[in-house]
Design a protein around this motif. Structure first.
Motif, PDB file in Angstrom:
ATOM      1  N   ASP A  48       0.858  -1.189   0.000  1.00  9.04           N
ATOM      2  CA  ASP A  48       0.000   0.000   0.000  1.00  9.04           C
ATOM      3  C   ASP A  48       0.895   1.241   0.000  1.00  9.04           C
ATOM      4  OD1 ASP A  48      -2.156   1.685   0.157  1.00  9.04           O
ATOM      5  OD2 ASP A  48      -2.529   1.315   2.288  1.00  9.04           O
ATOM      6  N   VAL A  49       1.107   1.839  -1.161  1.00  6.86           N
ATOM      7  CA  VAL A  49       2.101   2.906  -1.304  1.00  6.86           C
ATOM      8  C   VAL A  49       1.506   4.309  -1.333  1.00  6.86           C
ATOM      9  CG1 VAL A  49       3.724   1.390  -2.493  1.00  6.86           C
ATOM     10  CG2 VAL A  49       2.139   2.774  -3.838  1.00  6.86           C
ATOM     11  N   TYR A  50       0.206   4.433  -1.479  1.00 11.65           N
ATOM     12  CA  TYR A  50      -0.418   5.747  -1.627  1.00 11.65           C
ATOM     13  C   TYR A  50      -1.199   6.161  -0.390  1.00 11.65           C
ATOM     14  CZ  TYR A  50       0.354   5.296  -6.669  1.00 11.65           C
ATOM     15  OH  TYR A  50       0.913   5.153  -7.916  1.00 11.65           O
ATOM     16  N   ASP A  51      -1.180   7.448  -0.108  1.00 12.09           N
ATOM     17  CA  ASP A  51      -2.122   8.062   0.815  1.00 12.09           C
ATOM     18  C   ASP A  51      -3.194   8.691  -0.061  1.00 12.09           C
ATOM     19  OD1 ASP A  51      -0.890   7.505   3.294  1.00 12.09           O
ATOM     20  OD2 ASP A  51       0.508   9.170   3.017  1.00 12.09           O
ATOM     21  N   LEU A  52      -4.412   8.209   0.074  1.00 11.48           N
ATOM     22  CA  LEU A  52      -5.523   8.693  -0.744  1.00 11.48           C
ATOM     23  C   LEU A  52      -6.391   9.645   0.054  1.00 11.48           C
ATOM     24  CD1 LEU A  52      -6.562   5.283  -2.351  1.00 11.48           C
ATOM     25  CD2 LEU A  52      -5.054   7.028  -3.316  1.00 11.48           C
ATOM     26  N   ASN A  53      -6.888  10.683  -0.622  1.00 16.67           N
ATOM     27  CA  ASN A  53      -7.830  11.624  -0.022  1.00 16.67           C
ATOM     28  C   ASN A  53      -9.157  11.511  -0.755  1.00 16.67           C
ATOM     29  OD1 ASN A  53      -6.085  12.960   1.904  1.00 16.67           O
ATOM     30  ND2 ASN A  53      -5.011  13.757   0.125  1.00 16.67           N
ATOM     31  N   PHE A  54     -10.231  11.521   0.021  1.00 14.18           N
ATOM     32  CA  PHE A  54     -11.568  11.357  -0.544  1.00 14.18           C
ATOM     33  C   PHE A  54     -12.384  12.620  -0.286  1.00 14.18           C
ATOM     34  CE2 PHE A  54      -9.832   7.197   0.163  1.00 14.18           C
ATOM     35  CZ  PHE A  54     -10.215   6.475  -0.953  1.00 14.18           C
ATOM     36  N   GLY A  55     -12.090  13.657  -1.093  1.00 12.85           N
ATOM     37  CA  GLY A  55     -12.740  14.946  -0.922  1.00 12.85           C
ATOM     38  C   GLY A  55     -14.236  14.918  -1.161  1.00 12.85           C
ATOM     39  N   LEU A  56     -14.730  13.919  -1.891  1.00 10.43           N
ATOM     40  CA  LEU A  56     -16.171  13.803  -2.163  1.00 10.43           C
ATOM     41  C   LEU A  56     -16.840  12.801  -1.229  1.00 10.43           C
ATOM     42  CD1 LEU A  56     -16.059  13.734  -6.070  1.00 10.43           C
ATOM     43  CD2 LEU A  56     -16.623  15.658  -4.580  1.00 10.43           C
ATOM     44  N   GLY A  57     -16.076  12.225  -0.297  1.00 12.92           N
ATOM     45  CA  GLY A  57     -16.596  11.221   0.621  1.00 12.92           C
ATOM     46  C   GLY A  57     -16.030   9.838   0.315  1.00 12.92           C
ATOM     47  N   GLU A  58     -16.034   8.975   1.295  1.00 12.54           N
ATOM     48  CA  GLU A  58     -15.445   7.640   1.174  1.00 12.54           C
ATOM     49  C   GLU A  58     -16.142   6.762   0.129  1.00 12.54           C
ATOM     50  OE1 GLU A  58     -12.755   6.262   2.737  1.00 12.54           O
ATOM     51  OE2 GLU A  58     -12.297   8.156   3.736  1.00 12.54           O
ATOM     52  N   ASP A  59     -17.383   7.068  -0.217  1.00 10.49           N
ATOM     53  CA  ASP A  59     -18.119   6.260  -1.189  1.00 10.49           C
ATOM     54  C   ASP A  59     -17.884   6.708  -2.630  1.00 10.49           C
ATOM     55  OD1 ASP A  59     -19.455   8.606  -0.474  1.00 10.49           O
ATOM     56  OD2 ASP A  59     -21.417   7.818  -1.017  1.00 10.49           O
ATOM     57  N   HIS A  60     -16.957   7.654  -2.846  1.00  9.98           N
ATOM     58  CA  HIS A  60     -16.594   8.144  -4.174  1.00  9.98           C
ATOM     59  C   HIS A  60     -15.116   7.846  -4.445  1.00  9.98           C
ATOM     60  CE1 HIS A  60     -20.298  10.336  -3.464  1.00  9.98           C
ATOM     61  NE2 HIS A  60     -20.326  10.654  -4.746  1.00  9.98           N
ATOM     62  N   PRO A  61     -14.701   7.932  -5.700  1.00  6.04           N
ATOM     63  CA  PRO A  61     -13.280   7.722  -6.010  1.00  6.04           C
ATOM     64  C   PRO A  61     -12.406   8.774  -5.323  1.00  6.04           C
ATOM     65  CG  PRO A  61     -14.595   7.687  -8.016  1.00  6.04           C
ATOM     66  CD  PRO A  61     -15.502   8.151  -6.902  1.00  6.04           C
ATOM     67  N   PRO A  62     -11.128   8.472  -5.111  1.00  6.90           N
ATOM     68  CA  PRO A  62     -10.231   9.450  -4.486  1.00  6.90           C
ATOM     69  C   PRO A  62     -10.121  10.717  -5.330  1.00  6.90           C
ATOM     70  CG  PRO A  62      -9.127   7.324  -4.780  1.00  6.90           C
ATOM     71  CD  PRO A  62     -10.448   7.231  -5.458  1.00  6.90           C
ATOM     72  N   THR A  63      -9.966  11.841  -4.660  1.00  5.51           N
ATOM     73  CA  THR A  63      -9.788  13.112  -5.355  1.00  5.51           C
ATOM     74  C   THR A  63      -8.314  13.494  -5.444  1.00  5.51           C
ATOM     75  OG1 THR A  63     -10.235  14.214  -3.261  1.00  5.51           O
ATOM     76  CG2 THR A  63     -12.061  14.052  -4.832  1.00  5.51           C
ATOM     77  N   SER A  64      -7.474  12.892  -4.635  1.00  6.32           N
ATOM     78  CA  SER A  64      -6.031  13.135  -4.735  1.00  6.32           C
ATOM     79  C   SER A  64      -5.286  11.969  -4.095  1.00  6.32           C
ATOM     80  CB  SER A  64      -5.636  14.458  -4.071  1.00  6.32           C
ATOM     81  OG  SER A  64      -5.846  14.396  -2.677  1.00  6.32           O
ATOM     82  N   MET A  65      -3.998  11.888  -4.448  1.00  8.98           N
ATOM     83  CA  MET A  65      -3.165  10.844  -3.871  1.00  8.98           C
ATOM     84  C   MET A  65      -1.754  11.368  -3.734  1.00  8.98           C
ATOM     85  SD  MET A  65      -2.510   8.198  -6.934  1.00  8.98           S
ATOM     86  CE  MET A  65      -1.343   8.577  -8.228  1.00  8.98           C
ATOM     87  N   ALA A  66      -1.033  10.770  -2.817  1.00  6.17           N
ATOM     88  CA  ALA A  66       0.382  11.101  -2.646  1.00  6.17           C
ATOM     89  C   ALA A  66       1.116   9.789  -2.384  1.00  6.17           C
ATOM     90  CB  ALA A  66       0.565  12.054  -1.479  1.00  6.17           C
ATOM     91  N   LEU A  67       2.255   9.650  -3.003  1.00  7.90           N
ATOM     92  CA  LEU A  67       3.087   8.480  -2.773  1.00  7.90           C
ATOM     93  C   LEU A  67       3.743   8.659  -1.415  1.00  7.90           C
ATOM     94  CD1 LEU A  67       4.160   5.874  -4.115  1.00  7.90           C
ATOM     95  CD2 LEU A  67       6.088   7.222  -4.922  1.00  7.90           C
ATOM     96  N   ARG A  68       3.582   7.665  -0.563  1.00 11.65           N
ATOM     97  CA  ARG A  68       4.142   7.759   0.779  1.00 11.65           C
ATOM     98  C   ARG A  68       5.655   7.946   0.726  1.00 11.65           C
ATOM     99  NH1 ARG A  68       0.353   3.057   3.319  1.00 11.65           N
ATOM    100  NH2 ARG A  68      -1.465   4.402   3.541  1.00 11.65           N
ATOM    101  N   LYS A  69       6.135   8.777   1.633  1.00  8.69           N
ATOM    102  CA  LYS A  69       7.544   9.169   1.645  1.00  8.69           C
ATOM    103  C   LYS A  69       8.487   7.967   1.651  1.00  8.69           C
ATOM    104  CE  LYS A  69      10.772  12.235   3.902  1.00  8.69           C
ATOM    105  NZ  LYS A  69      10.925  13.530   3.314  1.00  8.69           N
ATOM    106  N   GLU A  70       8.165   6.939   2.401  1.00  7.84           N
ATOM    107  CA  GLU A  70       9.061   5.779   2.506  1.00  7.84           C
ATOM    108  C   GLU A  70       9.191   4.994   1.197  1.00  7.84           C
ATOM    109  OE1 GLU A  70       5.110   4.381   4.482  1.00  7.84           O
ATOM    110  OE2 GLU A  70       6.274   6.241   4.357  1.00  7.84           O
ATOM    111  N   TYR A  71       8.316   5.245   0.232  1.00 10.99           N
ATOM    112  CA  TYR A  71       8.380   4.552  -1.061  1.00 10.99           C
ATOM    113  C   TYR A  71       8.926   5.434  -2.193  1.00 10.99           C
ATOM    114  CZ  TYR A  71       5.522   1.017   1.199  1.00 10.99           C
ATOM    115  OH  TYR A  71       5.060   0.057   2.045  1.00 10.99           O
ATOM    116  N   GLN A  72       9.088   6.706  -1.940  1.00  9.30           N
ATOM    117  CA  GLN A  72       9.470   7.624  -3.002  1.00  9.30           C
ATOM    118  C   GLN A  72      10.812   7.272  -3.637  1.00  9.30           C
ATOM    119  OE1 GLN A  72       9.073  11.579  -1.399  1.00  9.30           O
ATOM    120  NE2 GLN A  72       6.851  11.404  -1.258  1.00  9.30           N
ATOM    121  N   ARG A  73      11.832   6.998  -2.833  1.00  8.79           N
ATOM    122  CA  ARG A  73      13.147   6.674  -3.405  1.00  8.79           C
ATOM    123  C   ARG A  73      13.082   5.326  -4.125  1.00  8.79           C
ATOM    124  NH1 ARG A  73      17.903   8.156  -4.252  1.00  8.79           N
ATOM    125  NH2 ARG A  73      17.766  10.040  -3.068  1.00  8.79           N
TER     126      ARG A  73
END
Length: 174
Positions: free
Chosen positions: A138-163
């Motif tokens: 599980d490498v992404y932190d997902l944000n659900f700006g429209l609510g958990e029952d909708h697709p993610p509105t943004s994502m960020a690759l977790r710092k420990e996986y970036q390199r």
């Protein structure tokens, strides 16, 4: 021909489009090299990206996400042609712009980029446009700006996986 028999080369205008989890900042070294060679370079921050003033959770569509690139392209003079360069998911934005501004694009370059012929048209396109990093867990932190029952509105690759995933060939500069 220039004096001494050298052929003069017209300088190009490069428009660099970042991929997911990035911003215009990721082009710093390439932009500097191109500018140092006399080319014009424009690095675009897509809506909600690191350098954008738009909250990623307020971006509701691919058109909104691409708006900074599309506005930039629309503002170019009619006779001006650019070389549009996209990396990773930025390839989708390049494809989008290529369909809308065919007369303003000299060339499209896809660097390790998504190359869906028509952008996101179907649910399968969405699946094909997202890289599979499942081997890392599980490498992404997902944000659900429209609510958990909708697709993610943004994502960020977790710092420990970036390199491991993105920057394994980058120098360890401070």
């Amino acid at each position: 021909m220039e004096a001494g028999g050298e052929v003069s080369k017209a300088k190009e205008h490069f428009v660099l489009v970042h991929g997911a989890c990035h911003g215009a900042w990721c082009w710093f070294k390439l932009a500097s090299l191109l500018q140092g060679s006399g080319h014009r370079v424009s690095c675009i921050d897509l809506a909600g990206a690191a350098g954008s003033l738009v909250n990623p959770n307020d971006v509701r569509s691919f058109d909104e996400y691409d708006a900074p690139l599309l506005q930039f392209m629309a503002a170019l003079p009619d006779a001006h042609k650019v070389i549009l360069v996209g990396h990773s998911a930025g390839g989708l934005s390049v494809t989008h712009a290529m369909h809308l501004f065919t007369d303003k694009i000299k060339q499209g370059i896809f660097i390790a980029a998504d190359m869906l012929p028509f952008g996101f048209q179907t649910e399968q396109d969405t699946k094909d446009g997202v890289p599979d990093f499942s081997e890392f867990g599980d490498v992404y932190d997902l944000n659900f700006g429209l609510g958990e029952d909708h697709p993610p509105t943004s994502m960020a690759l977790r710092k420990e996986y970036q390199r491991t995933i993105l920057y394994h060939q980058s120098s360890r500069e401070v």
